[in-house]
Design an enzyme around this catalytic site. Structure first.
Site, short mmCIF file in Angstrom:
data_model
loop_
_atom_site.label_atom_id
_atom_site.label_comp_id
_atom_site.label_asym_id
_atom_site.label_seq_id
_atom_site.Cartn_x
_atom_site.Cartn_y
_atom_site.Cartn_z
CE LYS A 71 -5.54 6.37 -6.19
NZ LYS A 71 -4.70 5.63 -5.25
CB THR A 73 -4.99 -1.92 -11.54
OG1 THR A 73 -3.61 -2.07 -11.17
CG2 THR A 73 -5.42 -3.13 -12.36
NE ARG A 94 -1.16 10.80 -8.82
CZ ARG A 94 -0.83 10.27 -7.64
NH1 ARG A 94 -0.12 10.97 -6.78
NH2 ARG A 94 -1.22 9.05 -7.33
CE LYS A 105 1.42 4.08 -4.31
NZ LYS A 105 1.46 3.99 -5.76
CB ALA A 273 -2.44 12.23 -2.57
CG PHE A 301 -1.73 7.92 -0.88
CD1 PHE A 301 -1.18 6.64 -0.91
CD2 PHE A 301 -0.86 8.99 -0.90
CE1 PHE A 301 0.20 6.44 -0.95
CE2 PHE A 301 0.52 8.80 -0.94
CZ PHE A 301 1.04 7.53 -0.96
CG PHE A 381 -7.64 -10.04 -4.68
CD1 PHE A 381 -6.28 -10.32 -4.65
CD2 PHE A 381 -8.04 -8.72 -4.68
CE1 PHE A 381 -5.34 -9.30 -4.62
CE2 PHE A 381 -7.12 -7.69 -4.66
CZ PHE A 381 -5.75 -7.97 -4.63
CD1 TRP A 409 -3.32 -6.87 -11.67
CD2 TRP A 409 -3.89 -9.03 -11.85
NE1 TRP A 409 -2.17 -7.62 -11.53
CE2 TRP A 409 -2.49 -8.95 -11.64
CE3 TRP A 409 -4.46 -10.30 -12.00
CZ2 TRP A 409 -1.67 -10.07 -11.56
CZ3 TRP A 409 -3.65 -11.42 -11.93
CH2 TRP A 409 -2.27 -11.31 -11.71
#
Length: 556
Positions: A71, A73, A94, A105, A273, A301, A381, A409
């Site tokens: 998210k 990224t 944030r 994480k 969140a 999240f 991916f 990415w």
């Protein structure tokens, strides 16, 4: 391919004063924290108050899985793509918590070629905002205990102290402790608790405050305890407000950094969140809207947590109206929701994709309930196949969502052009009719049931005897009209993290309800969610180090 931290460390950054010029911010309106990060002055924020607002784009996601979604990224890459298209854009994010950085994480700077930098600074101490919040929180706790020790003029019931100390680290042994042991001068012996800093009400207050005046009003009305008559005792009554505000004087100012492609990024505040409202600060978002034509922000999240709270809490309180939502998914994560093990996600499996895409379907339905146009993006991916991508695209188009594949990415802003064009098309052709999913006139129980049924897909909610009593008392005290902040595990739409996909036939279990009067919402704890996480068996901290030359390694 280089790791995220290696990419970030090899990047050529512009001085933050040069980045600020893109937004017409003079160096005199910056408070520098070294060469590459700065706080934006109150004077500048007042200067732009009458500027026209840009478009507000929220980035959210399906429920997180071990397969990864991306998210942040995507948020960073979308902002960079707008820049490549010649659009004036700002990213509003944030700040990361140290708990996940050293836990499981990792950080929150994005990834690959779509990162905000300096990455190590952001993920560690940054400009000290979290330290200031921690200090203010614990000052309030110290003043509360000192008031009791010095005679307890307010008649505080030591069995009804609700203010908790905090620490920005996953430390499970601090969840439930005893303080005041030793001599009489060491204070009153009582049970005490810690929460992680991002779950502190002061974090929420800082992120929802419009300015210093509003911040002090919110700090003043925070409930820290109840007296022997059951009446709330506030931070203002123990005379903690002024000193806390002094500690937060600089922390309330938004931070300016840049992406790998020098797109301006305002990074400020960091409530989780799953246990808080999960959005960056109102000040940062509103400032960004005055600075740019397009503002990309995110909520933590999945959309069942961060997006719901963004809409029902942040937008409601701040008067914000989002123009579009980008919903991030990956084919790998959808197949994981369809029952495929993490080790088999690279193999084409349309049957599993069809089973797991129901999670995406529920999030699309939820977002449409708020009246905001949705763009679905697949964070690409190399293992994704044409058949899998086409399946997801048709699924989304059939549900009135624009669709784009994102390669940010790997390719940075260039890889986000397709997504940026899809967002621009949505903004031009679909009107937002944003509205929260419930009104303030509903009771606390009705709001909890509304979110449980409409957003999570539950059949209803089961309230513990303690929660029933707490709700009754909160409504008697006049807190019944506040929105609810649902604290729930992030991995499932339900309160059971093992129920993937789109669970049905379940009931939300409500175990505790309390008020965050300064933040302006009622917190509802569901299932077994923790406000002080613990470290995993193999913490990320085990792999973090620093070389003799001062270069940090292992951070991600």
């Amino acid at each position: 391919m280089k790791s995220d931290i290696e990419i970030a460390q090899s990047a050529e950054l512009l001085p933050i004063t040069e980045v600020a010029k893109q937004l017409d911010i003079d160096s005199d309106d910056l408070e520098l924290y070294g060469k590459y990060k700065a706080k934006i002055s109150d004077r500048y924020l007042k200067k732009i108050e009458n500027n026209k607002n840009g478009k507000l784009i929220l980035v959210t996601a399906i429920n997180p899985t071990p397969a990864g979604e991306g998210k942040t990224t995507t948020s960073v890459g979308l902002g960079q793509a707008f820049g490549r298209l010649g659009k004036r854009a700002v990213i509003a994010l944030r700040e990361p918590s140290l708990g996940p950085c050293f836990g499981i994480k990792g950080g929150a700077a994005g990834g690959g070629m779509a990162q905000v930098v300096p990455m190590e600074d952001l993920n560690l101490h940054f400009t000290g905002d979290f330290h200031a919040i921690t200090a203010a929180n614990n000052l309030c706790a110290a003043l509360l205990d000192n008031h009791i020790h010095q005679g307890n003029e307010l008649g505080i019931d030591t069995k009804q102290i609700v203010w908790k100390r905090c620490l920005d680290m996953n430390d499970r042994v601090l969840r439930n402790i005893v303080v005041g042991m030793g001599n009489k001068t060491d204070g009153t012996v009582r049970e005490e608790h810690f929460v992680i800093t991002v779950a502190s009400e002061i974090m929420a207050v800082l992120c929802l405050a419009e300015d210093m005046e509003d911040l002090k009003k919110r700090l003043d009305r925070m409930v820290v305890a109840y007296n022997h008559e059951g009446e709330p005792v506030t931070a203002g009554q123990i005379k903690a407000t002024g000193a806390m505000a002094a500690l937060l004087k600089d922390a309330i100012k938004p931070n300016l950094i840049q992406t790998l492609e020098h797109t301006p990024a305002i990074v400020h505040g960091g409530p989780f969140a799953n246990i808080a409202h999960g959005c960056n600060s109102v000040r940062a978002t509103k400032a960004a809207l005055k600075m740019a034509d397009y503002v990309v922000t995110e909520a933590g999240f999945g959309a069942d947590l961060g997006a719901e709270k963004f809409f029902d809490i942040k937008c409601r309180q701040a008067g914000l109206s989002p123009d579009a939502v980008v919903l991030v998914a990956t084919i790998r994560a959808l197949k994981y929701n369809g029952g495929v093990s993490k080790n088999s996600l690279n193999t084409e499996n349309l049957a599993a994709l069809e089973r797991g895409i129901v999670n995406l379907e529920k999030h699309i339905e939820n977002l449409h309930k708020f009246g905001v146009p949705v763009v679905v993006t697949l964070n690409a991916f190399v293992s994704d196949t044409r058949a899998e991508i086409d399946f997801v695209k048709k699924f989304c188009n059939d549900r009135n969502c624009d669709f784009a594949v994102s390669n940010v990415w790997e390719k940075g802003g260039e890889g986000g052009i397709e997504l940026a064009n899809a967002v621009l098309s949505t903004l031009e052709t679909k009107e937002s009719h944003f509205a929260p999913i419930y009104g303030s006139q509903l009771t606390i129980v009705e709001k909890i049931i509304r979110v449980s049924k409409e957003i999570y897909g539950a059949e209803g909610a089961a309230f513990s005897p303690a929660a029933v009593k707490q709700i009754k008392r909160l409504e008697e005290l006049g807190f019944g009209k506040l929105p609810v902040c649902m604290a729930k595990n992030q991995y499932s739409l339900s309160d059971d993290p093992t129920l993937l996909g789109r669970p049905k036939g379940f009931t939300m279990n409500i175990r505790e309800v309390y008020v965050s009067a300064g933040a302006g919402f009622v917190v509802v704890l569901t299932g077994a969610v923790m406000t002080m996480p613990g470290l995993p068996k193999e913490p990320a901290a085990n792999n973090i180090d620093v070389t003799n030359e001062g270069v940090i390694t292992g951070l991600f």
